[in-house]
Enzyme design. Sequence first.
Site, PDB file in Angstrom:
ATOM      1  N   LYS A  60     -11.344  -0.159  -9.278  1.00  0.00           N
ATOM      2  CA  LYS A  60      -9.908  -0.351  -9.813  1.00  0.00           C
ATOM      3  C   LYS A  60      -9.016   0.422  -8.733  1.00  0.00           C
ATOM      4  CE  LYS A  60     -10.125  -2.178 -14.091  1.00  0.00           C
ATOM      5  NZ  LYS A  60      -9.165  -3.395 -14.259  1.00  0.00           N
ATOM      6  N   SER A  81      -7.970   0.888 -20.031  1.00  0.00           N
ATOM      7  CA  SER A  81      -9.164   1.330 -20.884  1.00  0.00           C
ATOM      8  C   SER A  81      -9.506   2.807 -20.194  1.00  0.00           C
ATOM      9  CB  SER A  81     -10.266   0.520 -20.808  1.00  0.00           C
ATOM     10  OG  SER A  81      -9.658  -0.878 -21.450  1.00  0.00           O
TER      11      SER A  81
END
Length: 255
Positions: A60, A81
């Site tokens: 990410k 998340s």
Amino acid sequence: MTAAGTRLGAGDVRAAAERIRGPVRRTPLLAADALPGLAEAGLRGVLLKAEHLQRGGSFKARGAANALLGRDTATVVAGSSGNHGIAVAALARRTGAAATVVMAAGAGREKADAIRRLGARVVTADGGVAARDQLARRLAADTGALLVHSSDDERVIAGQGTVALEILEEAPDLDLLFVPVGGGGLLAGCCLAAGLAARPVRVIGVEPQEARRYAVSLAAGNPVELPASRTVADGLRGQRPGEITFPIVEDGSTS
């Protein structure tokens, strides 16, 4: 390769690789030839991309860096998340922006704590991923902040595609590329990067059984929203393919 319905192409992945050089690590490929069942499956060997060694512990960081670097923004909002939120919080701290991360009910407390330690504010949304992303969009619109979607963002997709770009540079004879699928940003980015390969590479998305939104949507021919799932793979609980990611994945599935 430029997928139908989007302006993104393989060149955007190359541009992302240059933009994020420095803040993002180039992670190694690890051989896993001892895995059982390889010969029976007709596979010569398996390579694992060690993104757990990436800054923040996941791929990410790539999408967050590509989305934020070079942009003059004072406030950032993201729905996550956990791993995307950690990446956005870290890059926001690096660029001096104030970050707010929206997390769904039931998100991991350890990841929320890690986001707070990086200086970002954490907001909890009732419901699943869809409710989380809806609240993030509303907060960004209300405050004028830059919204950095965890997957359905052109810069994020191009940044995530640098994972596959590095793999292809080190393993040009690659036949199959298996990609875990949450929101689909990594899958879409890898589909774009596969267009840079010297030989055809088949990109295969891997979803939890209870969160097969891309498989269901591809079969239907349009994005389908599934109910919130309870899979233990909390980063793969996406409910609906993105408006940007879906046509890229659909195009890749038919090429």
